[in-house]
Write an enzyme that holds these catalytic residues in place. Structure first.
Site, short mmCIF file in Angstrom:
data_model
loop_
_atom_site.label_atom_id
_atom_site.label_comp_id
_atom_site.label_asym_id
_atom_site.label_seq_id
_atom_site.Cartn_x
_atom_site.Cartn_y
_atom_site.Cartn_z
N ASP A 9 2.47 2.20 18.17
CA ASP A 9 1.04 2.44 17.84
C ASP A 9 0.09 3.33 17.29
O ASP A 9 -0.08 4.67 18.75
CB ASP A 9 0.13 1.08 18.15
CG ASP A 9 -1.32 0.44 17.79
OD1 ASP A 9 -1.67 1.62 17.04
OD2 ASP A 9 -1.77 -0.34 18.76
N ILE A 10 -0.76 3.86 16.60
CA ILE A 10 -0.70 4.94 16.27
C ILE A 10 -1.99 5.34 17.94
O ILE A 10 -2.47 6.44 18.57
CB ILE A 10 -1.13 5.96 15.23
CG1 ILE A 10 -1.55 7.24 15.01
CG2 ILE A 10 -3.23 5.64 14.49
CD1 ILE A 10 -1.19 8.09 13.52
N GLY A 31 -5.94 -2.60 8.29
CA GLY A 31 -4.32 -1.33 8.00
C GLY A 31 -5.11 -0.73 9.29
O GLY A 31 -6.11 -0.90 10.54
N VAL A 32 -4.28 0.71 9.90
CA VAL A 32 -4.86 1.26 10.45
C VAL A 32 -6.24 2.17 11.22
O VAL A 32 -6.16 2.30 12.22
CB VAL A 32 -3.53 2.62 10.35
CG1 VAL A 32 -4.26 3.61 9.33
CG2 VAL A 32 -3.55 3.49 11.47
N ASP A 33 -6.79 1.44 9.60
CA ASP A 33 -8.89 2.01 10.17
C ASP A 33 -9.17 1.17 10.79
O ASP A 33 -9.80 1.42 11.81
CB ASP A 33 -8.84 2.18 8.40
CG ASP A 33 -10.56 2.77 8.52
OD1 ASP A 33 -10.75 3.60 9.43
OD2 ASP A 33 -10.75 3.06 6.97
N SER A 116 -1.54 6.02 2.68
CA SER A 116 -1.63 4.91 1.50
C SER A 116 -0.52 4.25 1.47
O SER A 116 0.08 3.44 0.64
CB SER A 116 -1.66 6.31 0.86
OG SER A 116 -2.58 6.08 0.14
N GLY A 118 0.65 0.87 2.41
CA GLY A 118 -0.23 -0.16 2.72
C GLY A 118 -0.84 -0.59 1.96
O GLY A 118 -0.18 -0.86 1.47
N TYR A 120 -2.89 0.58 -0.10
CA TYR A 120 -3.11 1.35 -0.96
C TYR A 120 -1.51 1.06 -1.66
O TYR A 120 -1.79 1.97 -2.85
CB TYR A 120 -3.95 2.69 -0.36
CG TYR A 120 -5.08 3.04 -0.71
CD1 TYR A 120 -5.73 1.94 -0.47
CD2 TYR A 120 -5.73 4.27 -0.41
CE1 TYR A 120 -7.08 2.04 -0.67
CE2 TYR A 120 -7.03 4.56 0.31
CZ TYR A 120 -7.88 2.95 -0.43
OH TYR A 120 -9.20 3.34 -0.48
N1 AR6 Z 1 -0.11 2.56 13.59
C1 AR6 Z 1 0.72 3.67 13.13
N2 AR6 Z 1 0.68 2.75 11.68
C2 AR6 Z 1 -0.20 1.46 11.17
C3 AR6 Z 1 -0.88 1.03 12.46
C4 AR6 Z 1 -0.91 1.49 13.57
N3 AR6 Z 1 -2.21 1.01 14.49
N4 AR6 Z 1 -1.08 -0.69 11.49
C5 AR6 Z 1 -1.04 -0.34 10.26
N5 AR6 Z 1 -0.05 1.22 10.49
P1 AR6 Z 1 -3.19 1.49 5.56
P2 AR6 Z 1 -3.60 2.90 3.32
C6 AR6 Z 1 1.20 1.78 9.00
O1 AR6 Z 1 -2.68 -0.05 5.11
O2 AR6 Z 1 -2.12 2.08 2.89
C7 AR6 Z 1 -7.88 0.39 4.85
O3 AR6 Z 1 -8.38 -0.36 4.50
C8 AR6 Z 1 1.13 0.59 7.46
O4 AR6 Z 1 2.24 0.22 8.11
O5 AR6 Z 1 -3.75 1.32 7.20
O6 AR6 Z 1 -4.33 4.31 3.11
C9 AR6 Z 1 -8.58 1.96 4.65
O7 AR6 Z 1 -10.61 1.58 5.00
C10 AR6 Z 1 0.97 1.68 7.09
O8 AR6 Z 1 2.45 1.73 7.01
O9 AR6 Z 1 -4.07 2.05 5.05
C11 AR6 Z 1 -8.32 1.96 3.02
O10 AR6 Z 1 -9.14 0.84 2.64
C12 AR6 Z 1 0.27 3.17 7.13
O11 AR6 Z 1 -0.10 2.57 8.63
C13 AR6 Z 1 -6.85 1.58 2.91
O12 AR6 Z 1 -6.68 0.72 3.85
C14 AR6 Z 1 -0.85 3.06 6.53
O13 AR6 Z 1 -1.82 1.80 5.73
C15 AR6 Z 1 -5.92 2.94 3.56
O14 AR6 Z 1 -4.68 1.95 3.17
#
Ligand code: AR6
Length: 331
Positions: A9-10, A31-33, A116, A118, A120
């Site tokens: 988990d980042i 997501g990660v945000d 991107s 997840g 996106y």
């Molecule tokens: N630690 C590491 N990786 C993670 C974690 C974590 N805790 N949680 C998710 N991931 P995403 P995007 C992975 O959807 O596609 C938000 O609403 C996840 O499995 O977080 O760039 C933003 O505000 C995936 O492989 O980001 C934007 O609106 C990766 O992180 C939008 O989502 C990215 O997934 C951005 O979408």
């Protein structure tokens, strides 16, 4: 090892900077945000409000509030729209800009999620390739520990075609661990340095004392000596070699200054890959470090698969090793 692929988990990463996969408002999301804002606490959002948003492909930096890192770099990746809207260039730009920002802040380590990939919708294998390519190029000219954090196994995919090919190759080459004792003991002997072999031979194989003395006077070149010789023969610089091997400078210096240095198996193989050695030369180099390649071991078969195909891209090999839950190459 300059580039690590880790499953984590980042928000738990103890590095100088972590990268957030944000949106242009920089005001949080899922997501990660969402995970980063939840772990950092409300002060992160307060700081983000002062930044005035961020363009797609760009990144902005803030403090880390309650997180165990020093900075959060908020990068805005592209939404996947089929690949015809500069998604690749924009994603590359996210990684490049984030790395440059970290460098400006003199960060020694940084952790990225797969931006991107997840919400996106960027295809995960392609997102991974973009990340690896940009990070590799950066590490060729910069020193930094870079972590690519893969959240869960399902979020990680190498190209399905490569995965299937490697799986088939493992199936064809994997031998059951229950091999006949005599064959196994022969194989073990062959994988040992010649001077150790006689220990497990039958008594009639024992070398006469003077022969042993002679052998001891004429010990083969060591791993480190072979490595340095091969670097010269290939016309490489030390830095070209250790960077291509995904090994950090400090470890390389240790190996260089100690002719008797015993590296780990993944480190030994990383150098063989960086030097683009044939399978035979790789085996030779491994023996000098006390190791062998065997068909009883998935790790070894994957290495063999890549060498046989003349693919010496350590990042691609590490992607495959990661996908099959094996140790990665490098330090
Ligand atoms: N630690 C590491 N990786 C993670 C974690 C974590 N805790 N949680 C998710 N991931 P995403 P995007 C992975 O959807 O596609 C938000 O609403 C996840 O499995 O977080 O760039 C933003 O505000 C995936 O492989 O980001 C934007 O609106 C990766 O992180 C939008 O989502 C990215 O997934 C951005 O979408």
């Amino acid at each position: 090892m300059p580039l690590h692929i880790v499953r984590n988990d980042i928000t738990k990463m103890k590095v100088d900077a972590i990268v957030n996969a944000a949106n242009p408002s920089l005001l949080g999301g899922g997501g990660v945000d969402g995970a980063i804002h939840a772990a950092a606490g409300p002060k992160l959002l307060q700081e983000c409000r002062t930044l005035g948003g961020c363009e797609i492909g760009d990144a902005k930096i803030t403090g880390a509030c309650r997180l165990p890192c020093k900075y959060v770099i908020h990068a805005v990746g592209p939404i996947w729209q089929g690949g015809h809207f500069h998604e690749k260039e924009l994603l590359e730009s996210c990684y490049r800009t984030s790395l440059e920002l970290a460098k400006t802040q003199e960060c020694e380590s940084i952790a990225f999620p797969l931006i991107s990939s997840g919400i996106y919708g960027y295809p995960k294998d392609q997102a991974l390739k973009v990340a690896m390519d940009v990070i590799r190029d950066f590490l060729f000219v910069n020193e930094m520990q870079v972590y690519l954090v893969i959240f869960d196994k399902a979020a990680y995919q190498i190209s399905e075609k490569i995965f299937a090919e490697i799986e088939e190759y493992i199936g064809d080459n994997y031998v059951d661990a229950h091999t006949d004792y005599r064959c196994e003991s022969m194989r073990m002997q062959m994988s040992m340095p010649p001077l150790l072999r006689y220990d497990v031979c039958e008594s009639k194989c024992l070398m006469p004392e003077e022969d042993l003395e002679h052998k001891l006077m004429h010990i083969d070149e060591s791993f480190s000596e072979m490595l340095l010789r091969k670097i010269d023969e290939k016309g490489m610089t030390d830095a070209e070699c250790y960077k291509k091997a995904n090994i950090d400078r400090k470890l390389f210096s240790k190996i260089r200054s100690n002719p008797q240095y015993k590296p780990s198996k993944p480190t030994s193989i990383a150098f063989a890959i960086a030097l683009e050695l044939s399978l035979e030369e790789t085996e030779d180099m491994l023996r000098k470090a006390g190791f062998a390649l065997s068909n009883s071991n998935k790790f070894d078969i994957i290495i063999e698969y890549f060498i046989n195909r003349g693919n010496y891209n350590i990042y691609e090999i590490n992607e495959a090793l990661f996908a099959f839950d094996q140790s990665l190459l490098g330090a």
